[in-house]
Write an enzyme that holds these catalytic residues in place. Structure first.
Site, PDB file in Angstrom:
ATOM      1  N   TYR A  54       0.836  -1.206   0.000  1.00 54.07           N
ATOM      2  CA  TYR A  54       0.000   0.000   0.000  1.00 54.07           C
ATOM      3  C   TYR A  54       0.865   1.248   0.000  1.00 54.07           C
ATOM      4  O   TYR A  54       1.837   1.324   0.756  1.00 54.07           O
ATOM      5  CB  TYR A  54      -0.923   0.028   1.225  1.00 54.07           C
ATOM      6  CG  TYR A  54      -2.361  -0.025   0.779  1.00 54.07           C
ATOM      7  CD1 TYR A  54      -2.956   1.119   0.239  1.00 54.07           C
ATOM      8  CD2 TYR A  54      -3.098  -1.194   0.825  1.00 54.07           C
ATOM      9  CE1 TYR A  54      -4.264   1.077  -0.223  1.00 54.07           C
ATOM     10  CE2 TYR A  54      -4.397  -1.246   0.367  1.00 54.07           C
ATOM     11  CZ  TYR A  54      -4.978  -0.100  -0.166  1.00 54.07           C
ATOM     12  OH  TYR A  54      -6.256  -0.151  -0.643  1.00 54.07           O
ATOM     13  N   GLU A  56      -0.505   4.886  -0.434  1.00 47.17           N
ATOM     14  CA  GLU A  56      -1.267   6.130  -0.613  1.00 47.17           C
ATOM     15  C   GLU A  56      -0.343   7.323  -0.494  1.00 47.17           C
ATOM     16  O   GLU A  56       0.493   7.385   0.396  1.00 47.17           O
ATOM     17  CB  GLU A  56      -2.392   6.210   0.419  1.00 47.17           C
ATOM     18  CG  GLU A  56      -3.557   5.301   0.062  1.00 47.17           C
ATOM     19  CD  GLU A  56      -4.734   5.446   1.024  1.00 47.17           C
ATOM     20  OE1 GLU A  56      -4.636   6.221   1.994  1.00 47.17           O
ATOM     21  OE2 GLU A  56      -5.750   4.775   0.786  1.00 47.17           O
ATOM     22  N   ASP A 200      -7.073  13.709 -25.039  1.00 49.41           N
ATOM     23  CA  ASP A 200      -7.194  12.320 -24.596  1.00 49.41           C
ATOM     24  C   ASP A 200      -6.548  11.452 -25.665  1.00 49.41           C
ATOM     25  O   ASP A 200      -7.147  11.167 -26.705  1.00 49.41           O
ATOM     26  CB  ASP A 200      -8.660  11.948 -24.380  1.00 49.41           C
ATOM     27  CG  ASP A 200      -8.818  10.540 -23.807  1.00 49.41           C
ATOM     28  OD1 ASP A 200      -7.827   9.768 -23.841  1.00 49.41           O
ATOM     29  OD2 ASP A 200      -9.920  10.209 -23.334  1.00 49.41           O
ATOM     30  N   THR A 226      -4.412   6.228 -21.625  1.00 45.51           N
ATOM     31  CA  THR A 226      -4.254   4.889 -21.073  1.00 45.51           C
ATOM     32  C   THR A 226      -2.828   4.458 -21.404  1.00 45.51           C
ATOM     33  O   THR A 226      -2.154   5.066 -22.231  1.00 45.51           O
ATOM     34  CB  THR A 226      -5.228   3.886 -21.727  1.00 45.51           C
ATOM     35  OG1 THR A 226      -5.003   3.882 -23.136  1.00 45.51           O
ATOM     36  CG2 THR A 226      -6.675   4.238 -21.432  1.00 45.51           C
ATOM     37  N   LYS A 229      -2.906   0.683 -24.766  1.00 49.22           N
ATOM     38  CA  LYS A 229      -3.338   0.578 -26.170  1.00 49.22           C
ATOM     39  C   LYS A 229      -2.084   0.630 -27.047  1.00 49.22           C
ATOM     40  O   LYS A 229      -1.234  -0.234 -26.905  1.00 49.22           O
ATOM     41  CB  LYS A 229      -4.402   1.637 -26.456  1.00 49.22           C
ATOM     42  CG  LYS A 229      -5.646   1.404 -25.560  1.00 49.22           C
ATOM     43  CD  LYS A 229      -6.765   2.392 -25.754  1.00 49.22           C
ATOM     44  CE  LYS A 229      -7.888   2.140 -24.750  1.00 49.22           C
ATOM     45  NZ  LYS A 229      -8.947   3.175 -24.822  1.00 49.22           N
ATOM     46  N   ARG A 235      -2.422  -2.470 -18.218  1.00 55.98           N
ATOM     47  CA  ARG A 235      -3.660  -1.692 -18.115  1.00 55.98           C
ATOM     48  C   ARG A 235      -3.478  -0.646 -17.041  1.00 55.98           C
ATOM     49  O   ARG A 235      -3.249  -0.970 -15.873  1.00 55.98           O
ATOM     50  CB  ARG A 235      -4.822  -2.598 -17.740  1.00 55.98           C
ATOM     51  CG  ARG A 235      -5.067  -3.694 -18.717  1.00 55.98           C
ATOM     52  CD  ARG A 235      -6.433  -4.285 -18.525  1.00 55.98           C
ATOM     53  NE  ARG A 235      -7.390  -3.521 -19.282  1.00 55.98           N
ATOM     54  CZ  ARG A 235      -7.621  -3.705 -20.581  1.00 55.98           C
ATOM     55  NH1 ARG A 235      -6.971  -4.621 -21.254  1.00 55.98           N
ATOM     56  NH2 ARG A 235      -8.512  -2.970 -21.209  1.00 55.98           N
TER      57      ARG A 235
HETATM   58  C1  LIG Z   1      -9.922   3.523 -23.935  1.00 52.36           C
HETATM   59  C2  LIG Z   1     -10.232   4.963 -23.738  1.00 52.36           C
HETATM   60  C3  LIG Z   1     -10.506   5.492 -22.467  1.00 52.36           C
HETATM   61  C4  LIG Z   1     -10.788   4.659 -21.243  1.00 52.36           C
HETATM   62  O1  LIG Z   1      -9.920   3.751 -20.877  1.00 52.36           O
HETATM   63  P1  LIG Z   1     -10.305   2.526 -19.887  1.00 52.36           P
HETATM   64  O2  LIG Z   1      -8.959   2.113 -19.447  1.00 52.36           O
HETATM   65  O3  LIG Z   1     -11.030   1.555 -20.745  1.00 52.36           O
HETATM   66  O4  LIG Z   1     -11.145   3.080 -18.795  1.00 52.36           O
HETATM   67  C5  LIG Z   1     -10.652   6.860 -22.349  1.00 52.36           C
HETATM   68  N1  LIG Z   1     -10.569   7.659 -23.415  1.00 52.36           N
HETATM   69  C6  LIG Z   1     -10.338   7.174 -24.657  1.00 52.36           C
HETATM   70  C7  LIG Z   1     -10.262   8.127 -25.802  1.00 52.36           C
HETATM   71  C8  LIG Z   1     -10.192   5.818 -24.861  1.00 52.36           C
HETATM   72  O5  LIG Z   1     -10.003   5.358 -26.092  1.00 52.36           O
END
Ligand SMILES: *Cc1c(COP(=O)(O)O)cnc(C)c1O
Length: 419
Positions: A54, A56, A200, A226, A229, A235
């Site tokens: 942990y 925090e 984003d 994220t 991807k 993740r």
């Molecule tokens: C995949 C994605 C997210 C969210 O990601 P998670 O890990 O699935 O919660 C947010 N914004 C965009 C543009 C995404 O493609």
């Protein structure tokens, strides 16, 4: 195979399912745009004793003792994120992309404030203010889309909406956008209306890190991504910004929204960022785009209708209306043939979201696997055979034939992360 002897002994049910999933990932062509194969090093870091700890707080300011090794791990992840993306500040603690985006709302908005984001059916993400998301119910969402004739975002339209609605927060980026995002144009609009601009880059972070998509740095106030991807990490997620917004973001993530960070994930993010800083990662990023374009050209030459006419990045959005098959029917047939995609709405889709007109494809996973332009074109050909057979209502033999060809191809390319 991964080494799971303890798991095999303790819980053979779960172990068997994991082994089956491993085999499935090895024996399919994975075209899901948000997925990838992490390296063995990233995989190892996620499965460590760091999950026991942990922490925090932030490095140097924790609420628990015993951080002698956790602090330098998180600091390495932060420093590498700053270096790979060229930002002043990075927070590597968000549990995933959706909570990372929620932290941005918490940092900059009050409930009821206006947020401008891309509509979900146009390619935006749920967390950019879509109605079924908390972000669309606790805040006042307004939306932009793409032009029907071009399939692209019209920056004049975005500006008009922003001037009319005066959002406090603007999201650029999305989850089904096959084209380059014009961060400078978004920044100009955000400045004009006094909004905070978020980039984003969840989908394209790996392309940006590898120099295959322009960076939002210097344009966006906050960058959300994220890590799993195109960036090819575990993740997780990161929020990045200049110094001005650093405190607000850190406070929003912890204690605003989360408790303890997932240290095993943090370590794996650090490893992925080290990989992303290597010259080979630039090669990977360029190859992802080349593969997506090759796949798109093959499909277009076979009469598939690509939203916006093609792609600048890793992603293709296909409108199957011209093929006489729905997205769901096509996705299920392709999956049976060993080609994994997801059905997706296309802009101005007349069909319902649970059975829309489109398919979304991405080339990141096949590129990590080592497939090149030649293989991407072969995959496009197989997709056409399957979809055409499905449209005729008699696809069993074609699916079986393509399934065998897929297996023959995947057998030639070792699966990253596995021996
Ligand atoms: C995949 C994605 C997210 C969210 O990601 P998670 O890990 O699935 O919660 C947010 N914004 C965009 C543009 C995404 O493609």
């Amino acid at each position: 195979m991964t080494h799971t002897s303890a798991l095999d002994a303790v819980d053979s049910e779960i172990a068997d399912l994991i082994h089956s999933e491993e085999a499935r990932q090895a024996d399919t062509i994975r075209l899901i745009a948000s997925e990838n194969y992490v390296s063995k090093a990233v995989l190892e870091a996620t499965g460590t004793v760091l999950t026991n700890k942990y922490s925090e707080g932030y490095p140097g300011k924790r609420y628990y003792e015993g951080q002698q090794f956790i602090d330098p791990i998180e600091q390495l992840a932060i420093d590498r994120a700053k270096s790979v993306f060229g930002v002043d500040h990075a927070n590597v603690q968000p549990y995933s992309g959706s909570p990372a985006n929620l932290a941005i709302y918490l940092a900059f908005l009050k409930p009821g404030d206006t947020v401008l984001g891309m509509a979900l059916p146009m390619g935006g993400h749920l967390t950019h203010g879509w109605s079924v998301s908390a972000t669309g119910t606790w805040f006042n969402p307004v939306r932009y889309g793409v032009r029907q004739d071009t399939g692209r975002v019209d920056m004049d339209e975005v500006r008009e909406i922003a001037l009319r609605e005066r959002p406090k927060l603007i999201f650029s980026g999305g989850t089904a956008i096959p084209r380059t995002i014009d961060f400078p144009a978004f920044a100009e609009i955000a400045r004009e209306v006094g909004a905070v601009l978020v980039a984003d880059i969840a989908h394209i972070a790996g392309l940006i890190a590898g120099g295959a998509h322009p960076s939002p740095v210097g344009h966006a106030d906050v960058i959300s991504t994220t890590t799993h991807k195109t960036l090819r990490g575990p993740r997780g997620a990161m929020l990045m910004s200049n110094e001005e917004h650093a405190k607000a973001i850190d406070k929003a993530v912890f204690p605003g929204l989360q408790g303890g960070p997932h240290n095993h994930t943090t370590a794996a993010i650090a490893v992925a960022l080290k990989e992303a800083s290597q010259p080979e990662f630039r090669t990977y990023a360029q190859q992802v785009v080349s593969n997506a374009q090759a796949l798109g050209e093959e499909l277009a030459s076979r009469g598939f209708d690509l939203v916006s006419g093609g792609t600048d990045n890793h992603l293709l959005l296909i409108d199957l209306t011209s093929k006489g098959v729905s997205g769901k029917v096509a996705a299920k047939a392709l999956d049976a043939a060993g080609i994994e995609t997801n059905y997706n709405t296309v802009p101005f889709d007349p069909r319902k979201p649970f059975d829309p007109s489109g398919l979304r494809l991405g080339a990141a996973a096949i590129t990590s696997r080592g497939l090149g332009v030649e293989e991407a074109k072969a995959v496009g050909g197989w997709m056409d055979e399957v979809v055409t057979a499905v449209a005729k209502g008699d696809a069993d033999a074609t699916i079986a034939k393509v399934r065998a060809e897929v297996s023959a191809l995947t057998g030639k390319f070792p699966t990253p992360g596995l021996d």
